[in-house]
Scaffold this motif. Structure first.
Motif, PDB file in Angstrom:
ATOM      1  N   ILE A  26     -14.162  -2.831   1.600  1.00 11.20           N
ATOM      2  CA  ILE A  26     -13.189  -1.978   1.776  1.00 11.20           C
ATOM      3  C   ILE A  26     -11.769  -2.826   1.724  1.00 11.20           C
ATOM      4  N   LEU A  56     -10.956   8.313   4.273  1.00  2.38           N
ATOM      5  CA  LEU A  56     -11.791   7.279   5.240  1.00  2.38           C
ATOM      6  C   LEU A  56     -12.594   8.064   5.842  1.00  2.38           C
ATOM      7  N   LYS A  64     -10.515   3.514  10.925  1.00  6.48           N
ATOM      8  CA  LYS A  64     -10.004   4.505   9.970  1.00  6.48           C
ATOM      9  C   LYS A  64      -8.272   4.713  10.330  1.00  6.48           C
ATOM     10  N   THR A  67      -6.421   1.607   9.847  1.00  3.21           N
ATOM     11  CA  THR A  67      -6.349   1.438   8.512  1.00  3.21           C
ATOM     12  C   THR A  67      -4.949   2.012   7.761  1.00  3.21           C
ATOM     13  N   ILE A 156      -3.681   9.653   2.814  1.00  3.83           N
ATOM     14  CA  ILE A 156      -4.659   9.143   3.478  1.00  3.83           C
ATOM     15  C   ILE A 156      -5.478  10.240   4.486  1.00  3.83           C
ATOM     16  N   ALA A 158      -8.751  11.282   6.988  1.00  5.15           N
ATOM     17  CA  ALA A 158      -9.787  10.541   7.908  1.00  5.15           C
ATOM     18  C   ALA A 158     -10.516  11.406   8.299  1.00  5.15           C
ATOM     19  N   LYS A 176     -12.887   6.733  -2.020  1.00  6.42           N
ATOM     20  CA  LYS A 176     -13.467   7.250  -0.411  1.00  6.42           C
ATOM     21  C   LYS A 176     -14.235   6.112  -0.107  1.00  6.42           C
ATOM     22  N   LEU A 177     -13.760   5.553   1.212  1.00  5.17           N
ATOM     23  CA  LEU A 177     -14.230   4.124   2.003  1.00  5.17           C
ATOM     24  C   LEU A 177     -14.859   4.699   3.006  1.00  5.17           C
ATOM     25  N   TYR A 179     -16.488   3.740   6.470  1.00  9.83           N
ATOM     26  CA  TYR A 179     -16.708   2.943   7.684  1.00  9.83           C
ATOM     27  C   TYR A 179     -18.028   3.022   8.589  1.00  9.83           C
TER      28      TYR A 179
END
Length: 237
Positions: A26, A56, A64, A67, A156, A158, A176-177, A179
């Motif tokens: 990330i 996220l 998230k 971030t 962004i 989440a 697309k991250l 967590y």
């Protein structure tokens, strides 16, 4: 409207990306994102678009929201926060109009638009069938606003439940991250970071694992507070 703004002058401390406990994957992708915006003019000259739509997703309490605000801090951009779960009105037509206004504000301000609880757009598809047509129009409005977002602004979103989000929406995000729950080593590092702020006589805590950073922080502070109170009681005896 269920929105608020955060800037570097916010009284609530906004952590930097360096202060967040992020996975190396990330962090690498976020470093690339920051560099793209730092050199956006050079990229624009070659008609190379920056990645300005990020999703996220993963377990709650794993960083998230922190971030999103850390990215705003790194880019020196205002963060406009929209909690979708508390924003969607029973009159969906009004919701669509309000969402368009928020995107417009983020576009003109070259801001970071942070949409939390993004999965709510999927949850309300399960409501009354009579709202299904209006709901689809709301999704279409959201897609249109995302597509028209200028490169100088950053979206962004989440979610804790990526699986229920419309695939047409998911396709709009270049990044697309994910967590996930931190490992034992990551949590130990986090515990060490918190406990280093307090004297030895109160920082003896039992460590719990397979939990989020937010849960670990709560556990830590609960035990530290109990230790402080116990120490004060002993002084009074």
């Amino acid at each position: 409207m269920a929105t608020h703004h955060s800037t570097l002058s916010s009284k609530n401390k906004i952590l930097s990306l360096d202060e967040l406990h992020l996975s190396s994957e990330i962090r690498t992708k976020l470093n690339q994102l920051i560099e793209e915006f730092s050199f956006i003019e050079a990229l624009n000259k070659l008609n190379i678009p920056v990645d300005n739509k990020i999703l996220l997703h993963g377990k709650t309490g794993c960083g998230k929201t922190a971030t999103a605000h850390a990215i705003g801090k790194a880019l020196k951009k205002e963060v406009i926060t929209l909690n979708l779960g508390g924003f969607v009105s029973s009159r969906l037509g009004e919701t669509g109009k309000n969402i368009a206004e928020i995107f417009k504000k983020a576009s003109f301000g070259n801001a970071v638009l942070f949409i939390d609880e993004f999965d709510f757009i999927g949850k309300i598809r399960d409501y009354d069938a009579k709202d299904s047509g209006e709901m689809q129009r709301l999704v279409n409005i959201l897609i249109q606003q995302i597509d028209n977002l200028p490169d100088t602004s950053l979206l962004i979103c989440a979610t804790n439940h990526v699986e229920i989000i419309d695939t047409a929406l998911l396709r709009r995000f270049q990044l697309k991250l994910y967590y996930e729950v931190p490992t034992k080593e990551q949590l130990d590092s986090y515990y060490d970071h918190i406990l280093a702020q307090f004297p030895n006589e109160v920082n003896n805590v039992s460590r719990t694992y397979i939990i989020s950073y937010a849960e670990a922080k709560d556990i830590c502070y609960q035990q530290i507070k109990a230790n402080v109170i116990q120490l004060e009681k002993q002084k009074q005896q």
